[in-house]
Design an enzyme around this catalytic site. Structure first.
Site, mmCIF file in Angstrom:
data_model
loop_
_atom_site.group_PDB
_atom_site.id
_atom_site.type_symbol
_atom_site.label_atom_id
_atom_site.label_comp_id
_atom_site.label_asym_id
_atom_site.label_seq_id
_atom_site.Cartn_x
_atom_site.Cartn_y
_atom_site.Cartn_z
ATOM 1 C CD GLU A 163 1.845 10.653 -9.799
ATOM 2 O OE1 GLU A 163 1.891 9.836 -10.338
ATOM 3 O OE2 GLU A 163 1.884 10.667 -8.369
ATOM 4 C CB CYS A 183 0.712 4.374 -6.398
ATOM 5 S SG CYS A 183 1.699 3.436 -5.119
ATOM 6 N N GLY A 189 -1.299 7.854 -3.084
ATOM 7 C CA GLY A 189 -1.292 8.244 -1.881
ATOM 8 C C GLY A 189 -1.470 7.413 -0.715
ATOM 9 C CD GLU A 190 -1.632 4.969 3.254
ATOM 10 O OE1 GLU A 190 -0.667 5.333 3.273
ATOM 11 O OE2 GLU A 190 -2.172 3.778 3.489
ATOM 12 C CB SER A 191 -5.187 2.326 -0.395
ATOM 13 O OG SER A 191 -4.383 1.565 0.411
ATOM 14 N NE ARG A 215 -2.814 -0.621 1.735
ATOM 15 C CZ ARG A 215 -3.077 -0.203 3.075
ATOM 16 N NH1 ARG A 215 -3.706 -0.755 3.875
ATOM 17 N NH2 ARG A 215 -2.651 1.031 3.342
ATOM 18 C CG HIS A 219 3.662 7.786 -7.544
ATOM 19 N ND1 HIS A 219 2.825 8.498 -7.030
ATOM 20 C CD2 HIS A 219 3.953 6.757 -6.603
ATOM 21 C CE1 HIS A 219 2.175 8.186 -5.640
ATOM 22 N NE2 HIS A 219 3.172 6.994 -5.558
ATOM 23 C CB ILE A 265 6.394 6.192 -3.291
ATOM 24 C CG1 ILE A 265 7.201 6.996 -4.190
ATOM 25 C CG2 ILE A 265 6.283 6.723 -1.699
ATOM 26 C CD1 ILE A 265 6.832 8.492 -4.317
ATOM 27 N NE ARG A 266 4.120 4.525 2.807
ATOM 28 C CZ ARG A 266 2.810 4.391 2.856
ATOM 29 N NH1 ARG A 266 2.486 3.405 3.350
ATOM 30 N NH2 ARG A 266 2.206 5.419 2.719
HETATM 31 N N1 GLN Z 1 1.357 2.136 0.532
HETATM 32 C C1 GLN Z 1 0.114 3.035 0.010
HETATM 33 C C2 GLN Z 1 -1.021 2.268 0.386
HETATM 34 O O1 GLN Z 1 -1.151 0.955 0.602
HETATM 35 C C3 GLN Z 1 0.447 3.320 -1.361
HETATM 36 C C4 GLN Z 1 1.587 4.360 -1.616
HETATM 37 C C5 GLN Z 1 1.477 5.048 -2.907
HETATM 38 O O2 GLN Z 1 0.131 5.274 -3.392
HETATM 39 N N2 GLN Z 1 2.570 5.752 -3.055
HETATM 40 O O3 GLN Z 1 -2.024 2.622 0.335
#
Ligand code: GLN
Length: 222
Positions: free
Chosen positions: A188, A86, A54-56, A113, A186, A150-151
């Site tokens: 999942e 991730c 998600g978003e750390s 990141r 990911h 994903i990122r």
């Molecule tokens: N770029 C996100 C971060 O630094 C991680 C992306 C993800 O979990 N798919 O938190």
């Protein structure tokens, strides 16, 4: 409330933000019982916990807000297994770079990141083929696994306790230190649940009851 009627282990999924539902579905498919974790009390009785992608930044702030930092560290110290995917891998790491976020320091790696670029640079790639142990971690069990990035972060400077299980383009993408696993993709998001499965198998092996005492008459050397 725990999800599914399965009799498998109860596995938490940190419910602050990110790809929570898909992890719960993966657990159900593997016969485990998933439970959203949003506070310290939700950790009671769990054998394992997933920190989703998600978003750390959001997840890290949420851990503070929900008073989960110390309880999760204690959970790990007490032998609880954790899989961070991730953003979850970033949160598990010793430290993060490139707009650092506070981390739990539960696995001896540094997470860089967004190391592959922006959302537009998201991609799917297969794990490196088995063969060269230095390039692949030497594991056959992931052969052909497609990984969704994903990122994603890159995992830097693994300490001596860290074992690289799989690589993509020679970069570690799945690592483990005992029962703590970190994965930059990911797992999942595809139907290939080998990562969840292997991690859960470790738990099953650990919680297996001791077998009956050996029958001495069956041992010809006695
Ligand atoms: N770029 C996100 C971060 O630094 C991680 C992306 C993800 O979990 N798919 O938190």
């Amino acid at each position: 409330m725990d999800r599914s009627n399965a009799s498998g282990p109860v596995v938490g999924v940190l419910g602050i933000q990110g790809d929570i539902e898909k992890h719960l579905q993966a657990l159900e498919r593997l016969g485990a019982r998933g439970r959203r974790v949003l506070g310290p009390r939700d950790l009671a009785g769990l054998v394992a916990l997933i920190l989703p992608g998600g978003e750390s930044t959001t997840i890290s702030k949420g851990l503070d807000r929900h008073d989960l930092v110390k309880p999760i560290r204690e959970f790990a110290e007490a032998g609880g297994a954790i899989l961070g995917t991730c953003a979850g891998a970033i949160v598990l790491s010793r430290a993060s770079t490139n707009h650092p976020v506070p981390t739990l320091g539960l696995i001896d790696i540094e997470a860089e990141r967004n190391a592959y670029g922006t959302q537009l640079d998201s991609f799917i790639a297969p794990v490196d083929p088995p063969g060269d142990p230095a390039a692949t971690g030497g594991q056959e069990e992931w052969a052909g696994m497609e990984c969704v990035f994903i990122r994603a972060p890159r995992l830097r400077r693994p300490g001596p306790s860290v074992e690289v299980l799989a690589r993509v383009d020679a970069e570690p993408v799945l690592v483990r230190s005992g029962r703590i696993w970190a994965c930059t993709f990911h797992p999942e998001l595809t139907d290939d649940l080998r990562v969840h499965q292997a991690w859960l198998e470790g738990l099953r092996a650990r919680s297996m009851p001791a077998g009956p005492p050996a029958d001495p008459s069956a041992d010809p050397d006695r």
